[in-house]
Scaffold this active site. Structure first.
Site, PDB file in Angstrom:
ATOM      1  CB  SER A   1     -14.393  34.185  19.993  1.00 48.81           C
ATOM      2  OG  SER A   1     -15.729  34.431  19.569  1.00 48.81           O
ATOM      3  CB  THR A  33      -9.897  30.493  25.809  1.00 50.61           C
ATOM      4  OG1 THR A  33     -10.714  29.351  25.973  1.00 50.61           O
ATOM      5  CG2 THR A  33      -8.812  30.154  24.785  1.00 50.61           C
ATOM      6  CG  ASP A  34     -11.585  26.842  29.527  1.00 49.74           C
ATOM      7  OD1 ASP A  34     -11.798  27.103  28.324  1.00 49.74           O
ATOM      8  OD2 ASP A  34     -12.467  26.366  30.274  1.00 49.74           O
ATOM      9  CD  GLU A  35     -12.383  26.225  23.571  1.00 52.38           C
ATOM     10  OE1 GLU A  35     -11.915  25.838  22.493  1.00 52.38           O
ATOM     11  OE2 GLU A  35     -13.577  26.508  23.727  1.00 52.38           O
ATOM     12  CE1 TYR A  83     -10.868  31.475  20.288  1.00 58.73           C
ATOM     13  CE2 TYR A  83     -11.305  29.490  21.576  1.00 58.73           C
ATOM     14  CZ  TYR A  83     -11.193  30.872  21.496  1.00 58.73           C
ATOM     15  OH  TYR A  83     -11.384  31.640  22.614  1.00 58.73           O
ATOM     16  CE  LYS A  85      -7.773  33.989  22.943  1.00 64.60           C
ATOM     17  NZ  LYS A  85      -8.009  35.470  22.860  1.00 64.60           N
ATOM     18  CG  ASP A  95     -18.967  15.116  18.674  1.00 65.73           C
ATOM     19  OD1 ASP A  95     -19.201  16.293  18.999  1.00 65.73           O
ATOM     20  OD2 ASP A  95     -18.421  14.296  19.436  1.00 65.73           O
TER      21      ASP A  95
HETATM   22  P1  NAD Z   1     -16.743  37.764  20.126  1.00 70.26           P
HETATM   23  O1  NAD Z   1     -16.466  36.933  18.922  1.00 70.26           O
HETATM   24  O2  NAD Z   1     -18.128  37.922  20.606  1.00 70.26           O
HETATM   25  O3  NAD Z   1     -16.152  39.232  19.912  1.00 70.26           O
HETATM   26  C1  NAD Z   1     -14.900  39.471  19.352  1.00 70.26           C
HETATM   27  C2  NAD Z   1     -14.815  40.960  19.005  1.00 70.26           C
HETATM   28  O4  NAD Z   1     -13.516  41.203  18.452  1.00 70.26           O
HETATM   29  C3  NAD Z   1     -15.824  41.398  17.953  1.00 70.26           C
HETATM   30  O5  NAD Z   1     -16.415  42.613  18.334  1.00 70.26           O
HETATM   31  C4  NAD Z   1     -14.997  41.565  16.688  1.00 70.26           C
HETATM   32  O6  NAD Z   1     -15.509  42.547  15.808  1.00 70.26           O
HETATM   33  C5  NAD Z   1     -13.651  41.986  17.285  1.00 70.26           C
HETATM   34  N1  NAD Z   1     -12.529  41.680  16.392  1.00 70.26           N
HETATM   35  C6  NAD Z   1     -12.286  40.524  15.720  1.00 70.26           C
HETATM   36  N2  NAD Z   1     -11.153  40.633  14.995  1.00 70.26           N
HETATM   37  C7  NAD Z   1     -10.652  41.869  15.251  1.00 70.26           C
HETATM   38  C8  NAD Z   1      -9.489  42.557  14.835  1.00 70.26           C
HETATM   39  N3  NAD Z   1      -8.612  42.004  13.992  1.00 70.26           N
HETATM   40  N4  NAD Z   1      -9.264  43.803  15.291  1.00 70.26           N
HETATM   41  C9  NAD Z   1     -10.164  44.405  16.138  1.00 70.26           C
HETATM   42  N5  NAD Z   1     -11.286  43.803  16.543  1.00 70.26           N
HETATM   43  C10 NAD Z   1     -11.525  42.545  16.128  1.00 70.26           C
HETATM   44  O7  NAD Z   1     -15.810  37.142  21.261  1.00 70.26           O
HETATM   45  P2  NAD Z   1     -16.065  37.029  22.831  1.00 70.26           P
HETATM   46  O8  NAD Z   1     -16.815  35.798  23.108  1.00 70.26           O
HETATM   47  O9  NAD Z   1     -16.546  38.330  23.334  1.00 70.26           O
HETATM   48  O10 NAD Z   1     -14.562  36.785  23.332  1.00 70.26           O
HETATM   49  C11 NAD Z   1     -13.718  37.885  23.652  1.00 70.26           C
HETATM   50  C12 NAD Z   1     -12.359  37.352  24.068  1.00 70.26           C
HETATM   51  O11 NAD Z   1     -12.500  36.487  25.178  1.00 70.26           O
HETATM   52  C13 NAD Z   1     -11.668  36.519  22.976  1.00 70.26           C
HETATM   53  O12 NAD Z   1     -10.299  36.809  23.024  1.00 70.26           O
HETATM   54  C14 NAD Z   1     -11.916  35.078  23.391  1.00 70.26           C
HETATM   55  O13 NAD Z   1     -10.873  34.236  22.950  1.00 70.26           O
HETATM   56  C15 NAD Z   1     -11.920  35.206  24.904  1.00 70.26           C
HETATM   57  N6  NAD Z   1     -12.724  34.219  25.638  1.00 70.26           N
HETATM   58  C16 NAD Z   1     -14.040  34.014  25.285  1.00 70.26           C
HETATM   59  C17 NAD Z   1     -14.800  33.111  26.033  1.00 70.26           C
HETATM   60  C18 NAD Z   1     -16.258  32.842  25.707  1.00 70.26           C
HETATM   61  O14 NAD Z   1     -16.840  31.936  26.314  1.00 70.26           O
HETATM   62  N7  NAD Z   1     -16.892  33.598  24.825  1.00 70.26           N
HETATM   63  C19 NAD Z   1     -14.217  32.433  27.106  1.00 70.26           C
HETATM   64  C20 NAD Z   1     -12.875  32.667  27.403  1.00 70.26           C
HETATM   65  C21 NAD Z   1     -12.140  33.571  26.676  1.00 70.26           C
HETATM   66  O1  DAU Z   2     -13.951  27.493  27.081  1.00 71.06           O
HETATM   67  C1  DAU Z   2     -13.915  28.820  26.637  1.00 71.06           C
HETATM   68  C2  DAU Z   2     -14.400  28.888  25.214  1.00 71.06           C
HETATM   69  O2  DAU Z   2     -15.799  28.685  25.247  1.00 71.06           O
HETATM   70  C3  DAU Z   2     -14.064  30.200  24.520  1.00 71.06           C
HETATM   71  O3  DAU Z   2     -12.680  30.320  24.421  1.00 71.06           O
HETATM   72  C4  DAU Z   2     -14.687  30.249  23.125  1.00 71.06           C
HETATM   73  O4  DAU Z   2     -14.455  31.515  22.538  1.00 71.06           O
HETATM   74  C5  DAU Z   2     -16.177  30.019  23.259  1.00 71.06           C
HETATM   75  O5  DAU Z   2     -16.763  29.976  21.977  1.00 71.06           O
HETATM   76  C6  DAU Z   2     -16.458  28.720  24.009  1.00 71.06           C
HETATM   77  O6  DAU Z   2     -16.072  27.559  23.216  1.00 71.06           O
HETATM   78  P1  DAU Z   2     -16.999  26.262  23.110  1.00 71.06           P
HETATM   79  O7  DAU Z   2     -16.675  25.565  21.857  1.00 71.06           O
HETATM   80  O8  DAU Z   2     -16.937  25.478  24.373  1.00 71.06           O
HETATM   81  O9  DAU Z   2     -18.453  26.990  23.039  1.00 71.06           O
HETATM   82  P2  DAU Z   2     -19.749  26.696  22.181  1.00 71.06           P
HETATM   83  O10 DAU Z   2     -20.834  27.551  22.734  1.00 71.06           O
HETATM   84  O11 DAU Z   2     -19.482  26.748  20.720  1.00 71.06           O
HETATM   85  O12 DAU Z   2     -20.086  25.188  22.548  1.00 71.06           O
HETATM   86  C7  DAU Z   2     -20.292  24.791  23.903  1.00 71.06           C
HETATM   87  C8  DAU Z   2     -20.450  23.285  23.910  1.00 71.06           C
HETATM   88  O13 DAU Z   2     -21.702  22.957  23.274  1.00 71.06           O
HETATM   89  C9  DAU Z   2     -19.389  22.550  23.119  1.00 71.06           C
HETATM   90  O14 DAU Z   2     -19.105  21.312  23.767  1.00 71.06           O
HETATM   91  C10 DAU Z   2     -20.039  22.282  21.768  1.00 71.06           C
HETATM   92  C11 DAU Z   2     -21.503  22.123  22.133  1.00 71.06           C
HETATM   93  N1  DAU Z   2     -22.468  22.564  21.113  1.00 71.06           N
HETATM   94  C12 DAU Z   2     -22.303  23.806  20.568  1.00 71.06           C
HETATM   95  C13 DAU Z   2     -23.191  24.290  19.620  1.00 71.06           C
HETATM   96  C14 DAU Z   2     -22.993  25.644  19.003  1.00 71.06           C
HETATM   97  C15 DAU Z   2     -23.536  21.759  20.764  1.00 71.06           C
HETATM   98  O15 DAU Z   2     -23.684  20.633  21.275  1.00 71.06           O
HETATM   99  N2  DAU Z   2     -24.412  22.226  19.831  1.00 71.06           N
HETATM  100  C16 DAU Z   2     -24.276  23.445  19.221  1.00 71.06           C
HETATM  101  O16 DAU Z   2     -25.107  23.795  18.340  1.00 71.06           O
END
Ligand code: NAD
Ligand code: DAU
Length: 352
Positions: free
Chosen positions: A84, A133-135, A159, A163, A290
């Site tokens: 993720s 994800t919205d990405e 990533y 997705k 960046d």
């Molecule tokens: P995370 O990285 O915290 O957790 C992912 C989990 O999946 C972990 O527990 C990992 O062990 C497990 N995993 C990874 N590969 C695997 C595999 N091959 N088989 C079984 N388990 C596996 O991720 P998260 O932030 O909790 O995100 C969960 C879901 O939500 C993802 O699909 C991500 O794309 C989506 N999502 C996340 C965000 C965000 O902001 N974090 C936003 C929108 C969507």
């Molecule tokens: O939009 C949904 C997504 O949000 C999920 O699908 C992803 O799994 C999740 O990781 C998240 O992606 P981002 O790349 O937006 O999240 P991140 O927390 O890594 O970064 C948020 C913003 O902050 C992004 O613009 C990058 C910036 N950033 C991130 C880190 C880690 C910084 O400026 N400094 C940093 O150290």
């Protein structure tokens, strides 16, 4: 009946499992590979709870997944399992293709085999909910309208491309094989149990540890932030009321530039845990190189899920950030175990 949750030891998956069981939902079979992001400590409160069965394994392991379907006969699958983190996908994309694309494909294949053999009544009830994800929609200009469900896919990182591929597979399994799927595309989550590689927990951890708070580029990239508990309630709403084959965008109505987000977190920390020298944590902010291909802005149009599933976020931006900072302050041992690597010994210690 049970539900099969994949990736339920990660950030959102663990919050979902905890909320689901707290609300009296059906027993959960939790399949997680326990990559670096999977943490059994997130599920510690479920120790001894018979409604939670944990299975360490890969969604890409066809034999294991087929066995779980046959043994547990779930009435739904909620697929959180994924790699993720965008920055990791830039350095090492291979795992993202394996889990997010191949893994989702294998899970769909197993679900399809299971679904085809169900009787009519069970077929009516079965759902495959894919958490995305919205990405996948790409990057917005400042005046562009927010992402709707019909926005063209334009993923920009390995990533988001992986997705996007998984979303297309899910769609195809509905169209071609009539698998009853639902897809959700959510904005940036924050809240308890988030691995401190992501912006919000990283900033809180680094601030308290006296380290730099790294801001990528000019810090003017915009993200829409959603409290994780609201994401979980949205998934429950889509599972119950979503129309088969449909996509639902989920967002927090909380667009902010990264620089403002970090300043807000610093101001909350200044109030709840002031620095000993009386200065603001904002003094630790540092502009760094960046992210390559960094998306400038995400924004969500969440009118469809509101109209069709009756869902709206419960947290306001202020209440969600405040609650989250308080959680990390009250659970410093959790972050310490993660950053020291101790969480990896949790299973051995806890279940010895
Ligand atoms: P995370 O990285 O915290 O957790 C992912 C989990 O999946 C972990 O527990 C990992 O062990 C497990 N995993 C990874 N590969 C695997 C595999 N091959 N088989 C079984 N388990 C596996 O991720 P998260 O932030 O909790 O995100 C969960 C879901 O939500 C993802 O699909 C991500 O794309 C989506 N999502 C996340 C965000 C965000 O902001 N974090 C936003 C929108 C969507
Ligand atoms: O939009 C949904 C997504 O949000 C999920 O699908 C992803 O799994 C999740 O990781 C998240 O992606 P981002 O790349 O937006 O999240 P991140 O927390 O890594 O970064 C948020 C913003 O902050 C992004 O613009 C990058 C910036 N950033 C991130 C880190 C880690 C910084 O400026 N400094 C940093 O150290």
């Amino acid at each position: 009946m049970t539900i099969l949750v994949t990736g339920g030891a990660g950030f959102i998956g663990a919050n979902f499992v905890l909320d689901w069981l707290k609300a009296g939902g059906e027993p959960v079979v939790n399949l997680d590979k326990l990559t670096y992001a999977g943490n059994m400590e997130n599920l510690a409160s479920l120790k001894g709870n018979n409604a939670h069965t944990f299975v360490q394994g890969d969604i890409g392991d066809a034999g294991l997944v087929e066995k779980l379907f046959a043994e547990h006969a779930p009435r739904a699958v909620i697929n959180f399992a994924a790699e993720s983190h965008v920055d990791r996908s830039i350095h090492a994309p291979e795992d993202f293709i394996q889990t997010n694309v191949v893994g989702t494909f294998r899970l769909l294949q197993a679900a399809r085999g299971y679904f085809d053999a169900l009787g009519d009544a069970d077929k009516q009830k079965f759902r495959f909910l894919h958490v995305s994800t919205d990405e996948v929609y790409g990057s917005l200009e400042p005046t562009d309208p927010a992402f709707s469900e019909t926005k063209r896919y334009e993923p920009n990182s390995p990533y988001s491309a992986s997705k996007a591929a998984s979303d297309h597979l899910v769609r195809a399994y509905h169209h071609t094989y009539k698998l009853p799927v639902l897809t959700t595309n959510c904005s940036n989550n924050y809240g308890p149990y988030q691995f401190p590689e992501k912006l919000i927990p990283l900033v809180i951890h680094n601030a308290l540890a006296g380290k730099d708070l790294p801001i990528y580029g000019d810090g003017q990239q915009i993200r829409d932030w959603l409290y994780v508990g609201d994401h979980c309630s949205a998934i429950r709403a889509v599972l119950e009321r979503g129309r088969l084959g449909e996509v639902y965008n989920i967002g927090g109505n909380n667009e902010r530039a990264n620089l403002d987000t970090v300043k807000t977190l610093c101001a909350i920390l200044d109030r709840l845990r002031p620095r000993k020298d009386g200065k603001s944590y904002a003094a630790q902010m540092v502009f760094v190189k960046d992210r390559p291909g960094h998306d400038r802005r995400y924004a969500i149009d969440a009118r469809k899920i509101a109209a069709e599933c009756g869902w709206r976020p419960a947290e306001t931006p202020d209440s969600g950030f405040e609650k989250t900072v308080a959680w990390y302050l009250n659970n410093e041992a959790w972050t310490k175990h993660v950053t020291s690597g101790d969480y990896r010994n949790w299973v051995a210690k806890q279940y010895a």
